[in-house]
Design an enzyme around this catalytic site. Structure first.
Site, PDB file in Angstrom:
ATOM      1  N   ASP A  22     -17.791 150.407 -48.745  1.00 19.03           N
ATOM      2  CA  ASP A  22     -19.221 150.600 -48.987  1.00 19.03           C
ATOM      3  C   ASP A  22     -19.817 149.428 -49.771  1.00 19.03           C
ATOM      4  OD1 ASP A  22     -21.626 151.923 -48.836  1.00 19.03           O
ATOM      5  OD2 ASP A  22     -21.144 153.421 -50.366  1.00 19.03           O
ATOM      6  N   ARG A  35     -29.446 142.718 -43.814  1.00 24.44           N
ATOM      7  CA  ARG A  35     -28.323 143.660 -43.948  1.00 24.44           C
ATOM      8  C   ARG A  35     -27.154 143.292 -43.053  1.00 24.44           C
ATOM      9  NH1 ARG A  35     -28.985 148.487 -46.531  1.00 24.44           N
ATOM     10  NH2 ARG A  35     -27.173 149.345 -45.477  1.00 24.44           N
ATOM     11  N   SER A  67     -19.515 156.169 -39.824  1.00 27.64           N
ATOM     12  CA  SER A  67     -19.394 157.627 -39.955  1.00 27.64           C
ATOM     13  C   SER A  67     -20.279 158.330 -38.926  1.00 27.64           C
ATOM     14  CB  SER A  67     -19.810 158.056 -41.367  1.00 27.64           C
ATOM     15  OG  SER A  67     -21.210 157.978 -41.522  1.00 27.64           O
ATOM     16  N   ASN A  70     -23.741 157.863 -39.887  1.00 28.75           N
ATOM     17  CA  ASN A  70     -24.368 156.536 -39.802  1.00 28.75           C
ATOM     18  C   ASN A  70     -25.280 156.389 -38.582  1.00 28.75           C
ATOM     19  OD1 ASN A  70     -21.508 154.874 -41.324  1.00 28.75           O
ATOM     20  ND2 ASN A  70     -23.434 155.463 -42.280  1.00 28.75           N
TER      21      ASN A  70
HETATM   22  C1  IPE Z   1     -19.788 155.789 -45.966  1.00 27.39           C
HETATM   23  O1  IPE Z   1     -20.775 154.952 -46.482  1.00 27.39           O
HETATM   24  C2  IPE Z   1     -19.508 155.422 -44.558  1.00 27.39           C
HETATM   25  C3  IPE Z   1     -18.847 154.137 -44.326  1.00 27.39           C
HETATM   26  C4  IPE Z   1     -18.449 153.318 -45.271  1.00 27.39           C
HETATM   27  C5  IPE Z   1     -18.613 153.819 -42.969  1.00 27.39           C
HETATM   28  P1  IPE Z   1     -22.315 155.357 -46.465  1.00 27.39           P
HETATM   29  O2  IPE Z   1     -23.037 154.263 -47.181  1.00 27.39           O
HETATM   30  O3  IPE Z   1     -22.738 155.673 -45.091  1.00 27.39           O
HETATM   31  O4  IPE Z   1     -22.307 156.711 -47.312  1.00 27.39           O
HETATM   32  P2  IPE Z   1     -23.456 157.426 -48.151  1.00 27.39           P
HETATM   33  O5  IPE Z   1     -24.606 157.615 -47.229  1.00 27.39           O
HETATM   34  O6  IPE Z   1     -23.788 156.527 -49.279  1.00 27.39           O
HETATM   35  O7  IPE Z   1     -22.828 158.702 -48.610  1.00 27.39           O
HETATM   36  C1  IPE Z   2     -21.125 150.186 -45.726  1.00 28.04           C
HETATM   37  O1  IPE Z   2     -22.170 149.469 -46.265  1.00 28.04           O
HETATM   38  C2  IPE Z   2     -21.009 149.977 -44.237  1.00 28.04           C
HETATM   39  C3  IPE Z   2     -21.436 151.128 -43.440  1.00 28.04           C
HETATM   40  C4  IPE Z   2     -21.766 152.302 -43.907  1.00 28.04           C
HETATM   41  C5  IPE Z   2     -21.461 150.943 -42.007  1.00 28.04           C
HETATM   42  P1  IPE Z   2     -23.617 150.062 -46.421  1.00 28.04           P
HETATM   43  O2  IPE Z   2     -24.451 149.616 -45.271  1.00 28.04           O
HETATM   44  O3  IPE Z   2     -23.582 151.527 -46.640  1.00 28.04           O
HETATM   45  O4  IPE Z   2     -24.101 149.330 -47.730  1.00 28.04           O
HETATM   46  P2  IPE Z   2     -25.013 149.917 -48.884  1.00 28.04           P
HETATM   47  O5  IPE Z   2     -24.373 151.193 -49.349  1.00 28.04           O
HETATM   48  O6  IPE Z   2     -26.377 150.154 -48.304  1.00 28.04           O
HETATM   49  O7  IPE Z   2     -25.011 148.853 -49.950  1.00 28.04           O
HETATM   50 MG    MG Z   3     -23.491 152.703 -48.277  1.00 31.71          MG
END
Ligand code: IPE
Ligand code: IPE
Ligand code: MG
Length: 249
Positions: A22, A35, A67, A70
């Site tokens: 994450d 991003r 996920s 996502n």
């Molecule tokens: C969890 O991260 C999923 C992955 C790392 C693939 P998210 O960023 O999607 O989770 P939440 O929304 O903060 O719980």
């Molecule tokens: C994790 O990074 C990757 C995925 C969930 C696919 P994020 O995209 O959730 O990054 P943050 O949490 O917004 O920083």
């Molecule tokens: Mg995240």
């Protein structure tokens, strides 16, 4: 089997590590980058962390990459992530194969496009006999969805209610045959499971770090392993030294 001497970190070490990768978005934002640049850096980082896992003798690593939740992100981000997976399967699979990485996938493949499904299938086939390490990609994975899928399969197989036990249910999970994770790591300071390996992580140790995923390196992994080695896993039992102790009264 005697463990090779390794001064890099203390024992015991986990056999299987689960990683919630994450913080890609925040990593990009801090650099005033889009991003997708964060997701790209995050994807590149898998390589670095796998190299470290190989060096440290870890047998299984499961990375949470996409996920079931996502899909709720803006469609350009979802598309970008799908594209990155596809590029990784095209550009990196040879290198992973040469290193002896066996690739597995957990999650539902049905909702992915036919070409991506085909690429995943080919990558699994190519690397199926590799022995150095097993890298499990959780893509379109959700822990609750996995339980739903398992129940659906059991009903289709006409499993009898009295035959259902934890062992049987485990065998219906996407992770069938893979040992449960011993250590779960989540980067970026968030402290939640976000639907990752809910069934399998029942007795895993958790390690949370503020480090954003693209910055999580060999040293960060070494620190997680040190932390793991200092834990006492009791699995509901008493502390070993208490077992023999007699209490008066
Ligand atoms: C969890 O991260 C999923 C992955 C790392 C693939 P998210 O960023 O999607 O989770 P939440 O929304 O903060 O719980
Ligand atoms: C994790 O990074 C990757 C995925 C969930 C696919 P994020 O995209 O959730 O990054 P943050 O949490 O917004 O920083
Ligand atoms: Mg995240």
């Amino acid at each position: 089997m005697t463990e090779p001497k390794n001064e890099l970190f203390s024992r015991p070490k986990p056999r299987h590590i689960g990683i919630i990768m994450d913080g890609n978005g925040r990593w990009a934002k801090a650099r005033m980058l889009p991003r997708m640049a964060g997701h790209r850096a995050g994807t590149d980082n898998i390589r670095r962390v796998i190299d470290a896992c190989i060096e440290f003798g870890i047998e299984f690593v499961t990375v949470y990459a996409f996920s079931t939740e996502n899909w709720k992100r803006p469609s350009d981000e979802v598309q970008g992530l799908m594209q990155l997976l596809s590029e990784m399967l095209d550009d990196r699979i040879g290198e992973l194969h040469e290193k002896g990485v066996r690739l597995l996938h957990i999650g539902r493949l049905e909702q992915l496009d036919a070409l991506t499904r085909e690429k995943i299938k080919n990558a699994l086939e190519l690397t199926r006999n590799n022995k150095t390490i097993t890298l499990i990609i959780a893509w379109n994975y959700g822990g609750r969805d996995e339980v739903v899928a398992a129940v659906q399969k059991m009903l289709r197989d006409q499993v009898k209610p009295d035959d259902v036990d934890e062992k049987l249910l485990s065998s219906y999970m996407f992770t069938s045959g893979i040992p449960d994770p011993d250590l779960m790591i989540r980067t970026s300071g968030e402290m939640r499971t976000s639907n990752f390996l809910l069934w399998q992580s029942a007795y895993a140790e958790w390690f949370f770090t503020d480090t954003l995923w693209p910055d999580f390196d060999r040293e960060s992994l070494r620190q997680a392993l040190e932390s793991y080695a200092s834990r006492e896993r009791r699995f509901g039992k008493r502390k070993p030294e208490d077992e023999k102790q007699q209490y008066a009264g």
